[in-house]
Scaffold this motif. Structure first.
Motif, PDB file in Angstrom:
ATOM      1  N   VAL A  28       0.837  -1.200   0.000  1.00  0.00           N
ATOM      2  CA  VAL A  28       0.000   0.000   0.000  1.00  0.00           C
ATOM      3  C   VAL A  28       0.871   1.249   0.000  1.00  0.00           C
ATOM      4  O   VAL A  28       0.589   2.217  -0.695  1.00  0.00           O
ATOM      5  CB  VAL A  28      -0.943   0.008   1.223  1.00  0.00           C
ATOM      6  N   CYS A  29       1.946   1.217   0.774  1.00  0.00           N
ATOM      7  CA  CYS A  29       2.797   2.398   0.920  1.00  0.00           C
ATOM      8  C   CYS A  29       4.191   1.954   1.366  1.00  0.00           C
ATOM      9  O   CYS A  29       4.334   1.017   2.147  1.00  0.00           O
ATOM     10  CB  CYS A  29       2.180   3.332   1.959  1.00  0.00           C
TER      11      CYS A  29
ATOM     12  N   ILE B 242      -6.000  -4.198  11.963  1.00  0.00           N
ATOM     13  CA  ILE B 242      -4.596  -3.874  11.723  1.00  0.00           C
ATOM     14  C   ILE B 242      -3.716  -4.903  12.428  1.00  0.00           C
ATOM     15  O   ILE B 242      -4.164  -5.629  13.326  1.00  0.00           O
ATOM     16  CB  ILE B 242      -4.220  -2.448  12.185  1.00  0.00           C
TER      17      ILE B 242
ATOM     18  N   ILE C   6       3.679  -0.528   4.482  1.00  0.00           N
ATOM     19  CA  ILE C   6       2.293  -0.736   4.865  1.00  0.00           C
ATOM     20  C   ILE C   6       1.704  -1.633   3.784  1.00  0.00           C
ATOM     21  O   ILE C   6       1.798  -1.316   2.594  1.00  0.00           O
ATOM     22  CB  ILE C   6       1.527   0.593   4.971  1.00  0.00           C
TER      23      ILE C   6
ATOM     24  N   TRP D  24      -0.996   7.638  10.356  1.00  0.00           N
ATOM     25  CA  TRP D  24      -1.248   7.241   8.968  1.00  0.00           C
ATOM     26  C   TRP D  24      -2.722   6.903   8.774  1.00  0.00           C
ATOM     27  O   TRP D  24      -3.340   7.324   7.801  1.00  0.00           O
ATOM     28  CB  TRP D  24      -0.366   6.052   8.592  1.00  0.00           C
ATOM     29  N   LEU D  25      -3.283   6.162   9.703  1.00  0.00           N
ATOM     30  CA  LEU D  25      -4.686   5.758   9.594  1.00  0.00           C
ATOM     31  C   LEU D  25      -5.628   6.962   9.588  1.00  0.00           C
ATOM     32  O   LEU D  25      -6.630   6.957   8.877  1.00  0.00           O
ATOM     33  CB  LEU D  25      -5.055   4.805  10.731  1.00  0.00           C
TER      34      LEU D  25
ATOM     35  N   TRP E 266     -10.386   1.142   7.966  1.00  0.00           N
ATOM     36  CA  TRP E 266      -9.230   0.344   8.400  1.00  0.00           C
ATOM     37  C   TRP E 266      -9.579  -0.289   9.736  1.00  0.00           C
ATOM     38  O   TRP E 266      -9.157   0.159  10.780  1.00  0.00           O
ATOM     39  CB  TRP E 266      -7.989   1.220   8.513  1.00  0.00           C
TER      40      TRP E 266
ATOM     41  N   PHE F 225       1.305  -3.006   9.298  1.00  0.00           N
ATOM     42  CA  PHE F 225       2.436  -2.090   9.394  1.00  0.00           C
ATOM     43  C   PHE F 225       3.678  -2.946   9.634  1.00  0.00           C
ATOM     44  O   PHE F 225       3.750  -3.680  10.624  1.00  0.00           O
ATOM     45  CB  PHE F 225       2.217  -1.094  10.531  1.00  0.00           C
TER      46      PHE F 225
ATOM     47  N   THR G 209      -4.824  -4.410   7.391  1.00  0.00           N
ATOM     48  CA  THR G 209      -3.770  -3.433   7.140  1.00  0.00           C
ATOM     49  C   THR G 209      -2.601  -3.781   8.056  1.00  0.00           C
ATOM     50  O   THR G 209      -2.770  -3.867   9.276  1.00  0.00           O
ATOM     51  CB  THR G 209      -4.260  -2.002   7.421  1.00  0.00           C
TER      52      THR G 209
ATOM     53  N   GLN H 275      -6.207   8.464   6.124  1.00  0.00           N
ATOM     54  CA  GLN H 275      -6.778   7.617   5.078  1.00  0.00           C
ATOM     55  C   GLN H 275      -8.299   7.744   5.022  1.00  0.00           C
ATOM     56  O   GLN H 275      -8.941   8.049   6.015  1.00  0.00           O
ATOM     57  CB  GLN H 275      -6.391   6.157   5.303  1.00  0.00           C
TER      58      GLN H 275
ATOM     59  N   ARG I 266      -1.451  -4.772   2.641  1.00  0.00           N
ATOM     60  CA  ARG I 266      -2.765  -5.361   2.882  1.00  0.00           C
ATOM     61  C   ARG I 266      -2.608  -6.871   2.757  1.00  0.00           C
ATOM     62  O   ARG I 266      -2.066  -7.361   1.777  1.00  0.00           O
ATOM     63  CB  ARG I 266      -3.789  -4.862   1.869  1.00  0.00           C
ATOM     64  N   ASP I 267      -3.112  -7.556   3.764  1.00  0.00           N
ATOM     65  CA  ASP I 267      -3.046  -9.010   3.795  1.00  0.00           C
ATOM     66  C   ASP I 267      -4.432  -9.535   4.105  1.00  0.00           C
ATOM     67  O   ASP I 267      -4.863  -9.528   5.266  1.00  0.00           O
ATOM     68  CB  ASP I 267      -2.038  -9.465   4.855  1.00  0.00           C
TER      69      ASP I 267
END
Length: 118
Positions: free
Chosen positions: A27-28, A94, A41, A83-84, A91, A50, A48, A87, A43-44
């Motif tokens: 993602v980032c 996490i 960062i 960060w969240l 989310w 980190f 989300t 967005q 996605r799984d």
């Protein structure tokens, strides 16, 4: 210092490739704010994640994951919250992972993915 920066960048690239090969979406990368930086960062499966990446070229100072101290974990959690808040998406789930990368001059890198470690 330049060696450490290059070593860290190499480790982050290997970690990103490893996570993508495991089916995760990047993602980032290297998100920064005035308080610090988040390495990756991803996605799984709707989570989300980190990811803190630690890279070493030897074991003289211990395994790479040992460098994620209590203070470092606290800073990463704080940065994740920042960060969240930036967005738009929901989310709801996490996780905090560590990817340990051990590089040697003679062999393939050893990558260990530790999920949900803090």
């Amino acid at each position: 210092m330049g060696h450490n920066i290059a070593l860290g960048a190499q480790g982050e690239e290997l970690a990103a490739r490893y996570l993508q090969a495991a089916g995760m979406e990047i993602v980032c990368r290297n998100w920064r704010c005035r308080y610090g930086e988040l390495d990756l960062i991803v996605r799984d499966a709707g989570v989300t994640v980190f990811v803190e990446v630690k890279t070493r070229s030897g074991l003289g100072f211990g395994i790479p994951a040992e460098a994620v101290t209590h203070d470092k974990r606290r800073r990463i959690r704080r940065l994740a919250l920042l960060w969240l808040t930036e967005q738009d998406g929901p989310w709801q789930r996490i996780r905090f992972d560590v990817v340990s990368v051990l590089l040697s001059r003679t062999g393939e890198p050893v990558i260990e993915h530790l999920e949900g470690v803090f």
